[in-house]
Motif scaffolding. Structure first.
Motif, PDB file in Angstrom:
ATOM      1  N   PRO A  66       4.826   4.909  25.177  1.00  0.00           N
ATOM      2  CA  PRO A  66       5.034   6.175  24.463  1.00  0.00           C
ATOM      3  C   PRO A  66       6.488   6.651  24.440  1.00  0.00           C
ATOM      4  O   PRO A  66       6.905   7.284  23.468  1.00  0.00           O
ATOM      5  CB  PRO A  66       4.131   7.165  25.214  1.00  0.00           C
ATOM      6  N   LYS A  67       7.268   6.350  25.487  1.00  0.00           N
ATOM      7  CA  LYS A  67       8.676   6.778  25.491  1.00  0.00           C
ATOM      8  C   LYS A  67       9.459   6.052  24.404  1.00  0.00           C
ATOM      9  O   LYS A  67      10.306   6.653  23.733  1.00  0.00           O
ATOM     10  CB  LYS A  67       9.303   6.528  26.862  1.00  0.00           C
ATOM     11  N   TRP A  68       9.192   4.764  24.221  1.00  0.00           N
ATOM     12  CA  TRP A  68       9.866   4.008  23.159  1.00  0.00           C
ATOM     13  C   TRP A  68       9.436   4.527  21.797  1.00  0.00           C
ATOM     14  O   TRP A  68      10.255   4.636  20.884  1.00  0.00           O
ATOM     15  CB  TRP A  68       9.538   2.526  23.264  1.00  0.00           C
ATOM     16  N   CYS A  69       8.144   4.848  21.672  1.00  0.00           N
ATOM     17  CA  CYS A  69       7.640   5.354  20.391  1.00  0.00           C
ATOM     18  C   CYS A  69       8.277   6.702  20.048  1.00  0.00           C
ATOM     19  O   CYS A  69       8.632   6.953  18.894  1.00  0.00           O
ATOM     20  CB  CYS A  69       6.118   5.490  20.446  1.00  0.00           C
ATOM     21  N   LYS A  70       8.421   7.551  21.061  1.00  0.00           N
ATOM     22  CA  LYS A  70       9.072   8.842  20.815  1.00  0.00           C
ATOM     23  C   LYS A  70      10.539   8.645  20.438  1.00  0.00           C
ATOM     24  O   LYS A  70      11.070   9.318  19.545  1.00  0.00           O
ATOM     25  CB  LYS A  70       8.973   9.738  22.049  1.00  0.00           C
ATOM     26  N   LEU A  71      11.198   7.686  21.120  1.00  0.00           N
ATOM     27  CA  LEU A  71      12.595   7.395  20.803  1.00  0.00           C
ATOM     28  C   LEU A  71      12.729   6.903  19.370  1.00  0.00           C
ATOM     29  O   LEU A  71      13.657   7.295  18.649  1.00  0.00           O
ATOM     30  CB  LEU A  71      13.149   6.350  21.776  1.00  0.00           C
ATOM     31  N   ARG A  92       1.012  -5.142  19.422  1.00  0.00           N
ATOM     32  CA  ARG A  92       0.947  -6.192  18.413  1.00  0.00           C
ATOM     33  C   ARG A  92       0.942  -5.635  16.989  1.00  0.00           C
ATOM     34  O   ARG A  92       1.323  -6.326  16.047  1.00  0.00           O
ATOM     35  CB  ARG A  92      -0.293  -7.074  18.624  1.00  0.00           C
ATOM     36  N   THR A  93       0.508  -4.389  16.849  1.00  0.00           N
ATOM     37  CA  THR A  93       0.449  -3.771  15.528  1.00  0.00           C
ATOM     38  C   THR A  93       1.086  -2.388  15.571  1.00  0.00           C
ATOM     39  O   THR A  93       0.797  -1.597  16.474  1.00  0.00           O
ATOM     40  CB  THR A  93      -1.004  -3.641  15.035  1.00  0.00           C
ATOM     41  N   GLY A 121       8.738  -1.707   9.003  1.00  0.00           N
ATOM     42  CA  GLY A 121       9.302  -2.980   9.436  1.00  0.00           C
ATOM     43  C   GLY A 121      10.468  -2.780  10.381  1.00  0.00           C
ATOM     44  O   GLY A 121      10.584  -3.465  11.407  1.00  0.00           O
ATOM     45  N   TRP A 122      11.349  -1.842  10.052  1.00  0.00           N
ATOM     46  CA  TRP A 122      12.486  -1.509  10.905  1.00  0.00           C
ATOM     47  C   TRP A 122      11.999  -1.072  12.286  1.00  0.00           C
ATOM     48  O   TRP A 122      12.544  -1.476  13.320  1.00  0.00           O
ATOM     49  CB  TRP A 122      13.280  -0.391  10.246  1.00  0.00           C
ATOM     50  N   GLY A 123      10.941  -0.241  12.300  1.00  0.00           N
ATOM     51  CA  GLY A 123      10.401   0.255  13.559  1.00  0.00           C
ATOM     52  C   GLY A 123       9.793  -0.836  14.413  1.00  0.00           C
ATOM     53  O   GLY A 123       9.927  -0.820  15.647  1.00  0.00           O
ATOM     54  N   GLN A 178      10.265  -4.254  19.248  1.00  0.00           N
ATOM     55  CA  GLN A 178      10.350  -5.607  19.799  1.00  0.00           C
ATOM     56  C   GLN A 178      11.636  -5.796  20.611  1.00  0.00           C
ATOM     57  O   GLN A 178      11.643  -6.463  21.647  1.00  0.00           O
ATOM     58  CB  GLN A 178      10.274  -6.647  18.685  1.00  0.00           C
ATOM     59  N   LEU A 179      12.718  -5.191  20.149  1.00  0.00           N
ATOM     60  CA  LEU A 179      13.966  -5.255  20.907  1.00  0.00           C
ATOM     61  C   LEU A 179      13.787  -4.590  22.267  1.00  0.00           C
ATOM     62  O   LEU A 179      14.281  -5.091  23.287  1.00  0.00           O
ATOM     63  CB  LEU A 179      15.100  -4.583  20.133  1.00  0.00           C
TER      64      LEU A 179
END
Length: 307
Positions: free
Chosen positions: A154-159, A184-185, A215-217, A222-223
């Motif tokens: 969730p922290k990466w998603c918020k970022l 994965r999705t 796609g960018w997200g 992944q990075l």
């Protein structure tokens, strides 16, 4: 059994607004026309009829911001009050707000309707804005959550969400939100109301933007998964449209669609990533996006300039 309807024809709206005026403005001696405001065109309207086809309940919701929705003008014919119709209407409007990406919903409640909104999970806030002079109104707020939403990391998603809004302000104006990330999705969604054309469908350019950001997200996440860093840029993008979007814009990117060598970044080299994004209208596939992205290494000089 009463059914909630969405007014669509000119006659529907004539009856809808006439009822709203009769219930909410006429008792205060306000003229016809005062029941409308500047938000009508960007609002979602709902109403209910009896077996004779007469309007017996109405309600409206609109977005104040990309995250906040507001319920207004909920009214039920006196003869039908106490039957749960108001709760049905507000629940329907709340569902619309969730679909639009709202994380909270507000209303300015009269004293008579505070109990109704309290029973639906709204909480009173400080202050009592006034409307129509004599009527005291209490602002009430309800936080929304999506039980179907899955957010791994969730922290990466918020970022990611914050990065979109900070670096690409139009993404917030379009109501683009990260909806789910399972590892994965990645699924994103956009507000149809904020991207609607004169035909009542989503702008093609908005669909392309939604696909590109998805796609960018996915590459961004992944990075993070691989402990790498880099600047993501779109090299080429193609999209094939099959049907217009008229309901809920959704974009899905599966990890299986990604091809490329992320490890090149560890050698301070740029890497090319190809991927695909499926665009859906609700549950129906309506377009496919193919993108070629480049991830550029962040050089030491670039890091020094930012520090």
């Amino acid at each position: 059994m009463y059914k909630i309807e969405t007014p669509s024809s000119e006659q529907d709206f004539t009856e809808y607004f006439a009822f709203r005026w009769k219930m909410l403005r006429e008792p205060w001696n306000f003229p016809e026309g005062s029941e409308k405001d500047e938000y009508e065109q960007v609002s979602q309207h709902r109403m209910m009829r009896n077996s004779d086809g007469e309007v017996i309940a109405v309600g409206r919701v609109h977005m104040n911001t990309a995250e906040e929705a507001q319920v207004r003008h909920v009214a039920v014919e006196k003869a039908y009050q106490g039957k749960g119709l108001a709760k049905m209407l507000v629940a329907s409007l709340e569902s619309v707000a969730r679909t639009e990406g709202a994380v909270r919903i507000v209303t300015n409640s009269t004293q008579a309707s505070i109990a109704l909104f309290t029973s639906l999970g709204f909480k009173a806030q400080k202050g009592a804005p006034k409307e129509l002079g004599e009527q005291q109104r209490q602002q009430m707020v309800k936080k929304l959550s999506d039980p179907s939403s899955i957010l791994l990391h969730p922290k990466w998603c918020k970022l990611l969400q914050d990065t979109w809004h900070d670096t690409i302000p139009i993404s917030e104006q379009m109501g683009i939100k990260l909806h789910q990330f399972s590892g994965r999705t990645l699924e994103t969604r956009a507000s149809l109301n904020k991207n609607i054309n004169l035909h009542g469908t989503m702008f093609a350019g908005s669909i392309f933007s939604l696909a590109t950001l998805t796609g960018w997200g996915m590459i961004f996440l992944q990075l993070k998964e691989k402990g790498l860093d880099g600047e993501i840029v779109l090299g080429d993008g193609n999209i094939h449209y099959h049907k217009p979007i008229t309901l809920q814009p959704r974009a899905l990117c599966n990890i299986e669609s990604l091809t490329g060598k992320f490890e090149l970044l560890g050698k301070n080299k740029k890497c090319q990533i190809k991927l695909s994004v499926a665009i859906l209208d609700g549950d129906n596939a309506v377009a496919e996006f193919s993108g070629v992205f480049w991830v550029l290494p962040i050089t030491e000089s670039a890091v020094e300039e930012d520090s």
